[in-house]
Design an enzyme around this catalytic site. Structure first.
Site, mmCIF file in Angstrom:
data_model
loop_
_atom_site.group_PDB
_atom_site.id
_atom_site.type_symbol
_atom_site.label_atom_id
_atom_site.label_comp_id
_atom_site.label_asym_id
_atom_site.label_seq_id
_atom_site.Cartn_x
_atom_site.Cartn_y
_atom_site.Cartn_z
ATOM 1 N N GLU A 69 0.913 -1.327 -0.039
ATOM 2 C CA GLU A 69 0.074 0.116 -0.041
ATOM 3 C C GLU A 69 0.936 1.270 0.003
ATOM 4 O O GLU A 69 1.988 1.302 0.597
ATOM 5 C CB GLU A 69 -0.781 -0.042 1.191
ATOM 6 C CG GLU A 69 -1.894 -1.073 1.281
ATOM 7 C CD GLU A 69 -3.383 -0.564 0.366
ATOM 8 O OE1 GLU A 69 -3.154 0.573 -0.256
ATOM 9 O OE2 GLU A 69 -4.352 -1.276 0.467
ATOM 10 N N HIS A 128 -3.561 -3.060 -8.441
ATOM 11 C CA HIS A 128 -4.768 -3.604 -7.741
ATOM 12 C C HIS A 128 -6.033 -3.771 -8.781
ATOM 13 O O HIS A 128 -6.425 -4.691 -9.251
ATOM 14 C CB HIS A 128 -5.158 -2.794 -6.786
ATOM 15 C CG HIS A 128 -6.509 -3.497 -5.910
ATOM 16 N ND1 HIS A 128 -6.809 -2.634 -4.912
ATOM 17 C CD2 HIS A 128 -7.057 -4.415 -6.002
ATOM 18 C CE1 HIS A 128 -7.852 -3.263 -4.300
ATOM 19 N NE2 HIS A 128 -7.935 -4.702 -5.118
ATOM 20 N N ASP A 148 -7.151 1.715 -8.159
ATOM 21 C CA ASP A 148 -5.625 1.815 -7.864
ATOM 22 C C ASP A 148 -4.603 1.060 -8.276
ATOM 23 O O ASP A 148 -5.150 -0.055 -8.820
ATOM 24 C CB ASP A 148 -5.703 2.005 -6.254
ATOM 25 C CG ASP A 148 -5.785 0.538 -5.528
ATOM 26 O OD1 ASP A 148 -6.958 -0.020 -6.032
ATOM 27 O OD2 ASP A 148 -5.144 0.343 -4.839
#
Length: 452
Positions: free
Chosen positions: A297, A339, A349
């Site tokens: 992330e 993603h 994303d």
């Protein structure tokens, strides 16, 4: 971020948020500011700070740490936070409803109206300050708000709270320079010593070395937000964007209601990495890809490229190089994916602002972006916020030699002897301060373009 491999309960639980307002604590003695014809963001910060006795620059720093002062058109973040101040409504936190109760504004207004959102955040911060026992003299000192700030941004655990508060206090130290719909919002740098209290104790920080990636911190996700063990060999790295803050994402992974997690989270400002799930376990981040991938992330929002700093790219690329070497993963776009590219996912994303060409050049180290990165570009760079006409050093770029840049340049590469760095492309354009560059090697200024 994505749902885990089972039915997601979170949305149903959000419906309980309004009921939770009945048990809210922390009533503030301050009154909401009177209506004003001034709709500016600066006016809203000033009025809210005065009405709730919260330092104005603290309010700005909290908002910038959360969203870069971008309300994202009233759309929620990954943990259901709204507005420039990221007031939250989820099963574990209800600052959005608390703000409505304290100010008298409705929840939809606070979600979509920036001045109301700022006022609501000030009311929540003041209520938290009252619960913490901050008196009037304490509230005037920026350092006294550290633990309140930690609770506002990441209340689930002390480690995440400290990560968040340190980000805010770093902004207070350096100053904020942002533009909100064309309106400049600024804070001056403050010399402030944060009063960390119990968060200063090593056993309360909980921030130890990560079990897998040596340079990462370790802040484990809640055990019910990932699966122990692996169902397949690791063959893929999945790139995500948090749609929220760094500490907020870590805090959300530690919330039992989240049912999501990732292996690593990377901070935008300095590239700091925190591991939340062991690589040998299955994080819930990309549905069908969970069994065979590592999820990384990146702090920020898909719609706002200001979060994708050069430091973030380089830190992430170093992590991906480590993962690909460790698991013999090919360094190509079939095995390092976004993603949105994973089958069965409905997320967007990392989005259109993620520079895949540059990122992959850093991962491979082959200069695919057309330049060779400075190999030791790091955290010791200090960039002035005004151009200079003298010989004052503006930044130091560690490389094969010490390279100094005299004048700030927005959107241009810094090149020397085959090495380049485009960090200037990620700096804000401070009112059109577009300057020429000079490169100083061993105190000898190279001949070149005109002065700044």
């Amino acid at each position: 971020m994505s749902s885990p491999p089972r039915v997601r309960r979170t949305r149903a639980l959000f419906g309980l948020a309004l009921a939770a307002t009945l048990v809210m604590t922390g009533q503030s003695a301050a009154a909401a500011p009177p209506p004003s014809h001034d709709t500016s963001v600066n006016g809203a910060f000033a009025r809210a700070a005065t009405a709730y006795d919260v330092p104005r620059d603290l309010l700005v720093a909290v908002g910038y740490a959360e969203t870069h002062l971008d309300g994202h058109r009233g759309l929620p973040s990954q943990d259901n936070g709204y507005g420039v101040m990221h007031l939250v409504s989820n099963p574990g936190r209800h600052t959005l409803e608390q703000a409505a109760r304290l100010t008298g504004a409705t929840v939809p207004v606070i979600e979509h109206d920036t001045p109301a959102n700022i006022t609501g955040a000030a009311a929540v911060l003041r209520a938290m300050a009252d619960e913490a026992g901050l008196k009037a003299t304490d509230r005037r000192r920026l350092g006294s708000w550290y633990q309140v700030t930690a609770r506002y941004g990441a209340p689930d655990t002390a480690p995440a709270g400290r990560l968040y508060a340190d980000t805010v206090y770093g902004l207070l130290r350096d100053g904020v320079r942002a533009d909100v719909a064309g309106e400049p919002v600024r804070t001056t740098p403050h010399r402030v010593r944060p009063q960390r209290g119990s968060l200063a104790e090593p056993d309360r920080q909980g921030l130890t070395a990560a079990p897998d990636y040596p340079s990462a911190l370790w802040a484990p996700a809640y055990s019910g937000n990932y699966s122990a063990g692996r169902g397949a060999a690791i063959t893929t790295v999945v790139i995500h964007v948090t749609e929220g803050s760094y500490a907020g994402a870590i805090s959300w992974f530690q919330n039992p209601a989240a049912e999501v997690s990732a292996h690593y989270v990377i901070r935008s400002s300095d590239g700091q990495v925190t591991q939340t799930v062991r690589e040998s376990d299955t994080a819930w981040h990309a549905r069908s890809a969970n069994p065979y991938s590592v999820g990384v992330e990146h702090e920020g929002y898909v719609s706002d490229p200001s979060w994708f700093t050069d430091t973030l790219y380089r830190s992430s690329a170093a992590l991906t190089r480590y993962l690909t070497a460790k698991y013999a993963i090919p360094r190509d776009r079939s095995h390092i994916v976004g993603h949105s590219e994973v089958p069965g996912n409905d997320h967007t994303d990392p989005g259109p602002h993620w520079d895949w060409a540059y990122y992959m050049s850093l991962v491979r180290g082959d200069g695919d972006s057309g330049t060779t990165p400075f190999p030791t570009w790091g955290s010791d760079v200090s960039v002035r916020q005004q151009p200079t006409t003298g010989s004052t050093r503006v930044a130091t770029l560690p490389g094969p030699t010490t390279v100094r840049v005299k004048c700030q340049v927005h959107g241009r590469l810094v090149d020397h002897q085959g090495y380049s760095n485009d960090a200037w492309s990620y700096l804000p354009d401070y009112g059109g301060y577009i300057s020429n560059i000079f490169i100083d090697v061993d105190d000898a200024w190279l001949p070149g373009v005109s002065t700044c």
